[in-house]
Scaffold this active site. Structure first.
Site, PDB file in Angstrom:
ATOM      1  N   SER A  95       0.828  -1.208   0.000  1.00 23.33           N
ATOM      2  CA  SER A  95       0.000   0.000   0.000  1.00 23.33           C
ATOM      3  C   SER A  95       0.859   1.254   0.000  1.00 23.33           C
ATOM      4  N   GLY A 134      -5.992  12.162  -1.033  1.00 18.31           N
ATOM      5  CA  GLY A 134      -7.227  12.383  -0.290  1.00 18.31           C
ATOM      6  C   GLY A 134      -8.434  12.490  -1.194  1.00 18.31           C
ATOM      7  N   LEU A 135      -9.170  11.392  -1.285  1.00 17.19           N
ATOM      8  CA  LEU A 135     -10.417  11.401  -2.056  1.00 17.19           C
ATOM      9  C   LEU A 135     -11.603  11.109  -1.130  1.00 17.19           C
ATOM     10  N   GLY A 249      -8.733   8.331 -12.789  1.00 16.57           N
ATOM     11  CA  GLY A 249      -7.576   7.963 -13.620  1.00 16.57           C
ATOM     12  C   GLY A 249      -6.420   7.451 -12.761  1.00 16.57           C
ATOM     13  N   LEU A 251      -6.807   6.049  -9.816  1.00 15.23           N
ATOM     14  CA  LEU A 251      -7.234   4.766  -9.248  1.00 15.23           C
ATOM     15  C   LEU A 251      -7.034   3.635 -10.249  1.00 15.23           C
ATOM     16  N   ARG A 255      -5.233   0.357  -9.054  1.00 11.73           N
ATOM     17  CA  ARG A 255      -5.985  -0.906  -9.050  1.00 11.73           C
ATOM     18  C   ARG A 255      -5.264  -1.980  -9.867  1.00 11.73           C
ATOM     19  N   GLU A 375      -9.913   1.156  -2.837  1.00  6.40           N
ATOM     20  CA  GLU A 375      -9.686   1.278  -4.290  1.00  6.40           C
ATOM     21  C   GLU A 375     -10.887   0.789  -5.074  1.00  6.40           C
ATOM     22  N   PHE A 395     -25.547   1.730 -10.229  1.00  8.43           N
ATOM     23  CA  PHE A 395     -24.975   2.274  -8.993  1.00  8.43           C
ATOM     24  C   PHE A 395     -26.028   2.923  -8.101  1.00  8.43           C
TER      25      PHE A 395
HETATM   26  P1  TGC Z   1     -18.705   7.926 -14.019  1.00  7.75           P
HETATM   27  O1  TGC Z   1     -19.786   8.709 -14.687  1.00  7.75           O
HETATM   28  O2  TGC Z   1     -18.602   6.486 -14.255  1.00  7.75           O
HETATM   29  O3  TGC Z   1     -17.289   8.586 -14.449  1.00  7.75           O
HETATM   30  C1  TGC Z   1     -17.006   9.956 -14.321  1.00  7.75           C
HETATM   31  C2  TGC Z   1     -15.897  10.265 -15.327  1.00  7.75           C
HETATM   32  O4  TGC Z   1     -14.736   9.471 -14.995  1.00  7.75           O
HETATM   33  C3  TGC Z   1     -14.405   8.592 -16.080  1.00  7.75           C
HETATM   34  N1  TGC Z   1     -14.029   7.301 -15.480  1.00  7.75           N
HETATM   35  C4  TGC Z   1     -12.779   6.868 -15.378  1.00  7.75           C
HETATM   36  N2  TGC Z   1     -11.630   7.389 -15.807  1.00  7.75           N
HETATM   37  C5  TGC Z   1     -10.509   6.691 -15.536  1.00  7.75           C
HETATM   38  N3  TGC Z   1     -10.490   5.533 -14.866  1.00  7.75           N
HETATM   39  C6  TGC Z   1     -11.646   4.994 -14.396  1.00  7.75           C
HETATM   40  N4  TGC Z   1     -11.636   3.844 -13.706  1.00  7.75           N
HETATM   41  C7  TGC Z   1     -12.850   5.653 -14.661  1.00  7.75           C
HETATM   42  N5  TGC Z   1     -14.146   5.395 -14.356  1.00  7.75           N
HETATM   43  C8  TGC Z   1     -14.860   6.413 -14.862  1.00  7.75           C
HETATM   44  C9  TGC Z   1     -15.659   8.484 -16.909  1.00  7.75           C
HETATM   45  O5  TGC Z   1     -15.370   8.186 -18.252  1.00  7.75           O
HETATM   46  C10 TGC Z   1     -16.260   9.874 -16.757  1.00  7.75           C
HETATM   47  O6  TGC Z   1     -15.535  10.749 -17.611  1.00  7.75           O
HETATM   48  P2  TGC Z   1     -16.273  11.992 -18.324  1.00  7.75           P
HETATM   49  O7  TGC Z   1     -15.285  12.516 -19.294  1.00  7.75           O
HETATM   50  O8  TGC Z   1     -17.503  11.426 -18.966  1.00  7.75           O
HETATM   51  O9  TGC Z   1     -16.592  12.943 -17.220  1.00  7.75           O
HETATM   52  O10 TGC Z   1     -18.757   8.254 -12.499  1.00  7.75           O
HETATM   53  P3  TGC Z   1     -19.762   7.759 -11.364  1.00  7.75           P
HETATM   54  O11 TGC Z   1     -20.011   8.907 -10.443  1.00  7.75           O
HETATM   55  O12 TGC Z   1     -20.935   7.046 -11.983  1.00  7.75           O
HETATM   56  O13 TGC Z   1     -18.868   6.726 -10.528  1.00  7.75           O
HETATM   57  C11 TGC Z   1     -18.551   5.489 -10.968  1.00  7.75           C
HETATM   58  C12 TGC Z   1     -17.860   4.666  -9.857  1.00  7.75           C
HETATM   59  C13 TGC Z   1     -18.839   4.280  -8.766  1.00  7.75           C
HETATM   60  C14 TGC Z   1     -17.325   3.424 -10.534  1.00  7.75           C
HETATM   61  C15 TGC Z   1     -16.705   5.476  -9.230  1.00  7.75           C
HETATM   62  O14 TGC Z   1     -17.186   6.549  -8.520  1.00  7.75           O
HETATM   63  C16 TGC Z   1     -15.824   4.645  -8.350  1.00  7.75           C
HETATM   64  O15 TGC Z   1     -14.878   4.024  -8.820  1.00  7.75           O
HETATM   65  N6  TGC Z   1     -16.063   4.615  -6.994  1.00  7.75           N
HETATM   66  C17 TGC Z   1     -15.175   3.958  -6.060  1.00  7.75           C
HETATM   67  C18 TGC Z   1     -14.371   4.974  -5.284  1.00  7.75           C
HETATM   68  C19 TGC Z   1     -13.001   4.501  -4.992  1.00  7.75           C
HETATM   69  O16 TGC Z   1     -12.459   3.601  -5.611  1.00  7.75           O
HETATM   70  N7  TGC Z   1     -12.336   5.155  -4.051  1.00  7.75           N
HETATM   71  C20 TGC Z   1     -10.981   4.851  -3.776  1.00  7.75           C
HETATM   72  C21 TGC Z   1     -10.378   5.912  -2.893  1.00  7.75           C
HETATM   73  S1  TGC Z   1      -8.602   5.847  -2.854  1.00  7.75           S
HETATM   74  C22 TGC Z   1      -8.210   4.438  -2.059  1.00  7.75           C
HETATM   75  O17 TGC Z   1      -8.982   3.624  -1.702  1.00  7.75           O
HETATM   76  C23 TGC Z   1      -6.782   4.270  -1.839  1.00  7.75           C
HETATM   77  S2  TGC Z   1      -6.333   2.906  -0.935  1.00  7.75           S
HETATM   78  C24 TGC Z   1      -4.715   3.094  -1.167  1.00  7.75           C
HETATM   79  C25 TGC Z   1      -3.836   2.061  -0.642  1.00  7.75           C
HETATM   80  O18 TGC Z   1      -3.531   2.107   0.563  1.00  7.75           O
HETATM   81  O19 TGC Z   1      -3.348   1.230  -1.452  1.00  7.75           O
HETATM   82  P1  FAD Z   2     -19.298   2.650   1.550  1.00  8.93           P
HETATM   83  O1  FAD Z   2     -19.169   3.344   0.251  1.00  8.93           O
HETATM   84  O2  FAD Z   2     -20.153   3.274   2.596  1.00  8.93           O
HETATM   85  O3  FAD Z   2     -19.812   1.181   1.277  1.00  8.93           O
HETATM   86  C1  FAD Z   2     -20.287   0.317   2.299  1.00  8.93           C
HETATM   87  C2  FAD Z   2     -20.859  -0.946   1.633  1.00  8.93           C
HETATM   88  O4  FAD Z   2     -21.926  -0.580   0.751  1.00  8.93           O
HETATM   89  C3  FAD Z   2     -19.812  -1.672   0.764  1.00  8.93           C
HETATM   90  O5  FAD Z   2     -20.022  -3.052   0.840  1.00  8.93           O
HETATM   91  C4  FAD Z   2     -20.146  -1.179  -0.632  1.00  8.93           C
HETATM   92  O6  FAD Z   2     -19.733  -2.069  -1.658  1.00  8.93           O
HETATM   93  C5  FAD Z   2     -21.678  -1.083  -0.549  1.00  8.93           C
HETATM   94  N1  FAD Z   2     -22.177  -0.169  -1.567  1.00  8.93           N
HETATM   95  C6  FAD Z   2     -22.002   1.181  -1.672  1.00  8.93           C
HETATM   96  N2  FAD Z   2     -22.613   1.659  -2.761  1.00  8.93           N
HETATM   97  C7  FAD Z   2     -23.186   0.593  -3.380  1.00  8.93           C
HETATM   98  C8  FAD Z   2     -23.945   0.427  -4.565  1.00  8.93           C
HETATM   99  N3  FAD Z   2     -24.241   1.451  -5.371  1.00  8.93           N
HETATM  100  N4  FAD Z   2     -24.382  -0.810  -4.869  1.00  8.93           N
HETATM  101  C9  FAD Z   2     -24.081  -1.874  -4.092  1.00  8.93           C
HETATM  102  N5  FAD Z   2     -23.354  -1.792  -2.965  1.00  8.93           N
HETATM  103  C10 FAD Z   2     -22.911  -0.568  -2.616  1.00  8.93           C
HETATM  104  N6  FAD Z   2      -9.373   6.516   0.455  1.00  8.93           N
HETATM  105  C11 FAD Z   2      -8.600   7.525  -0.068  1.00  8.93           C
HETATM  106  O7  FAD Z   2      -9.124   8.468  -0.667  1.00  8.93           O
HETATM  107  N7  FAD Z   2      -7.238   7.510   0.076  1.00  8.93           N
HETATM  108  C12 FAD Z   2      -6.582   6.506   0.717  1.00  8.93           C
HETATM  109  O8  FAD Z   2      -5.348   6.528   0.808  1.00  8.93           O
HETATM  110  C13 FAD Z   2      -7.369   5.451   1.298  1.00  8.93           C
HETATM  111  N8  FAD Z   2      -6.749   4.480   2.033  1.00  8.93           N
HETATM  112  C14 FAD Z   2      -7.520   3.582   2.718  1.00  8.93           C
HETATM  113  C15 FAD Z   2      -6.911   2.708   3.634  1.00  8.93           C
HETATM  114  C16 FAD Z   2      -7.704   1.840   4.397  1.00  8.93           C
HETATM  115  C17 FAD Z   2      -7.033   0.975   5.441  1.00  8.93           C
HETATM  116  C18 FAD Z   2      -9.110   1.786   4.199  1.00  8.93           C
HETATM  117  C19 FAD Z   2      -9.967   0.836   4.976  1.00  8.93           C
HETATM  118  C20 FAD Z   2      -9.708   2.623   3.268  1.00  8.93           C
HETATM  119  C21 FAD Z   2      -8.942   3.544   2.553  1.00  8.93           C
HETATM  120  N9  FAD Z   2      -9.537   4.483   1.692  1.00  8.93           N
HETATM  121  C22 FAD Z   2      -8.780   5.487   1.132  1.00  8.93           C
HETATM  122  C23 FAD Z   2     -10.992   4.546   1.596  1.00  8.93           C
HETATM  123  C24 FAD Z   2     -11.610   3.476   0.701  1.00  8.93           C
HETATM  124  O9  FAD Z   2     -11.375   3.755  -0.645  1.00  8.93           O
HETATM  125  C25 FAD Z   2     -13.110   3.409   1.023  1.00  8.93           C
HETATM  126  O10 FAD Z   2     -13.212   2.765   2.274  1.00  8.93           O
HETATM  127  C26 FAD Z   2     -13.888   2.675  -0.048  1.00  8.93           C
HETATM  128  O11 FAD Z   2     -13.924   3.420  -1.244  1.00  8.93           O
HETATM  129  C27 FAD Z   2     -15.336   2.368   0.397  1.00  8.93           C
HETATM  130  O12 FAD Z   2     -15.946   3.479   0.948  1.00  8.93           O
HETATM  131  P2  FAD Z   2     -16.691   3.361   2.383  1.00  8.93           P
HETATM  132  O13 FAD Z   2     -15.730   2.742   3.331  1.00  8.93           O
HETATM  133  O14 FAD Z   2     -17.215   4.713   2.709  1.00  8.93           O
HETATM  134  O15 FAD Z   2     -17.866   2.346   2.167  1.00  8.93           O
END
Ligand code: TGC
Ligand code: FAD
Length: 396
Positions: A95, A134-135, A249, A251, A255, A375, A395
């Site tokens: 990570s 920070g997202l 982008g 992510l 991923r 992620e 979604f």
């Molecule tokens: P949506 O309408 O699908 O997309 C908005 C715009 O984004 C483009 N797009 C992407 N571009 C690049 N890569 C991708 N994977 C993309 N997915 C979508 C898309 O083409 C569009 O572009 P434009 O030009 O039309 O504006 O957006 P939505 O609001 O419907 O959301 C889709 C969804 C749910 C898949 C997205 O919001 C999502 O992936 N949610 C999950 C959030 C997430 O992954 N958070 C992670 C936070 S960081 C983290 O967890 C770090 S852990 C780090 C570690 O310790 O390793």
């Molecule tokens: P929620 O979005 O509240 O989801 C809770 C449950 O509901 C999940 O099972 C989910 O799949 C389900 N759910 C939500 N929406 C739907 C839907 N539409 N349909 C079906 N099921 C749904 N974020 C950062 O920005 N930067 C980081 O560096 C980072 N590091 C992290 C490190 C750790 C140790 C952890 C635990 C998390 C980290 N995150 C980071 C945050 C991480 O990306 C979020 O925890 C993740 O995106 C899920 O968000 P949430 O925890 O708010 O769960």
């Protein structure tokens, strides 16, 4: 044993170039020498081995796939193999390198201007600087488009003032620079747009407290980013990122790396369970000789091989610039699930010993619960792939 047994019936070796094999071997040797001896202690004490950060820099693990600015310029397969070796030791260590490389250095490289690249990338590549991303917010996880953190442009110089709270942020308590995503109302647009900002430790109004009490990812530092009217110079706005596709982008890069990394965790638990099963005797024979144990080992082994082939094939697609975000969702989703299932099964092979820290399996199992969620959760990736297959977004 009646036949000449070996742990793997397939490895990637013959598909790799000489360079890729070399990177893989040196990453493995580094991780075995530097991470393996102390990881269990760090996990128990919930500490991150900060002394390794400059060593990661020397190995080229930080910004590994980027070109220039002191980065190693590895191809996607070599990058993936380094993450596999890091996560073979611990998901939290992988990570650290994923966040620094894909979520901090990659956006500066892809969306930043030349001054920003020169200023930050060489320092992040050596590990002199630690970065965070920070997202996520307390009320915006899977739906980052609903974020509340906002930036308001003020004064003649056009500086921004940011307020809001980011939650679950890997590395924030030790970060020197944060990539923060915030909504701002731009001149001429009716709706706020998401933009990325580079914010340095020490900025007035910025704090990054640590989150305590995690029972997963204990060897990784997690915290918040709290922004109370933090003034950010206009020069620290990432010019090339507009809208949610900016953070998404990043992510997509991270991923892909997770899809490789978790194979390392699965290999670690499999190898541990296999050697344990060969040594441990019950009913007068090694438990590896029982059909049910063999079935467990076969399932894990075959799943690892399939995960490797998917990661490898997608790595080559990425190298050719043909990998799509939906394919990245596939490799993140399926390989993480494979690793989590494998850890659970491997734990059962060790019986009671499976829950003991010294065997490492429970640590991997607990870590993988986080990887299943961050992620993009397993469910979010299911829906992203479902949308690509049907054309219908489920979604909301
Ligand atoms: P949506 O309408 O699908 O997309 C908005 C715009 O984004 C483009 N797009 C992407 N571009 C690049 N890569 C991708 N994977 C993309 N997915 C979508 C898309 O083409 C569009 O572009 P434009 O030009 O039309 O504006 O957006 P939505 O609001 O419907 O959301 C889709 C969804 C749910 C898949 C997205 O919001 C999502 O992936 N949610 C999950 C959030 C997430 O992954 N958070 C992670 C936070 S960081 C983290 O967890 C770090 S852990 C780090 C570690 O310790 O390793
Ligand atoms: P929620 O979005 O509240 O989801 C809770 C449950 O509901 C999940 O099972 C989910 O799949 C389900 N759910 C939500 N929406 C739907 C839907 N539409 N349909 C079906 N099921 C749904 N974020 C950062 O920005 N930067 C980081 O560096 C980072 N590091 C992290 C490190 C750790 C140790 C952890 C635990 C998390 C980290 N995150 C980071 C945050 C991480 O990306 C979020 O925890 C993740 O995106 C899920 O968000 P949430 O925890 O708010 O769960």
């Amino acid at each position: 044993m009646s036949v000449d047994a070996k742990p793997y019936l397939f490895t990637l070796d013959h598909l790799l170039t000489d360079d890729e094999r070399l990177v893989w071997r040196s990453a493995r040797e580094f991780c075995e020498r530097n991470i393996a001896p102390t990881i269990e202690k760090h996990y128990e004490q919930a500490t991150f081995p900060r002394e390794l950060i400059p060593e990661f820099g020397k190995m080229g693990f930080l910004g590994a796939s980027l070109e220039g600015y002191g980065c190693a310029g590895m191809n996607p397969i070599s990058y993936g193999l380094t993450l596999l070796e890091l996560e073979r030791q611990d998901s939290g260590i992988r990570s650290f390198c994923s966040v620094q490389s894909s979520l901090v250095m990659w956006p500066i490289h892809a969306y930043g201007d030349e001054d920003q690249r020169q200023r930050y990338l060489p320092r992040l590549a050596t590990g002199e600087y630690v970065g965070c991303f920070g997202l996520t917010e307390p009320n915006s996880g899977s739906d980052p488009g609903s974020m509340r953190t906002h930036a308001k442009q003020q004064g003649k110089g056009g500086d921004f003032v940011l307020s809001g709270q980011k939650f679950w942020i890997t590395n924030s308590p030790i970060a020197d620079v944060c990539v923060v995503w915030a909504k701002t109302l731009e001149h001429g647009s009716e709706a706020p747009v998401i933009r990325g900002f580079l914010i340095e430790r020490g900025a007035k109004g910025l704090s990054m407290p640590e989150t305590h009490g995690k029972l997963s990812m204990r060897a990784s530092v997690t915290g918040e980013i709290v922004l109370d009217e933090v003034r950010v110079p206009k020069a620290n706005l990432l010019p090339g990122a507009h809208g949610l596709k900016g953070p998404l982008g990043c992510l997509t890069q991270a991923r892909f790396g997770i899809g490789w990394g978790v194979i390392g965790a699965a290999m670690a638990v499999y190898e541990r369970a296999r050697s344990y099963a060969l040594d441990r005797e019950q009913f007068g024979r090694p438990i590896a000789g029982f059909q049910l144990t063999q079935q467990k080992l076969v399932e894990i082994h075959n799943d690892i091989v399939k995960a490797l082939l998917l990661a490898y094939q997608f790595g080559r697609l990425k190298q050719d610039g043909r990998l799509t975000p939906e394919q990245v969702s596939m490799v993140k989703r399926d390989n993480v699930r494979m690793a989590l299932d494998s850890a659970r099964t491997a734990r059962s092979i060790l019986g009671g010993n499976g829950i003991m820290g010294e065997f490492g399996i429970m640590r991997h199992l607990a870590n993988l619960e986080t990887v299943f969620t961050y992620e993009g959760t397993h469910e979010v990736h299911t829906l992203a792939i479902g949308r690509a297959l049907t054309g219908l977004a489920a979604f909301s």
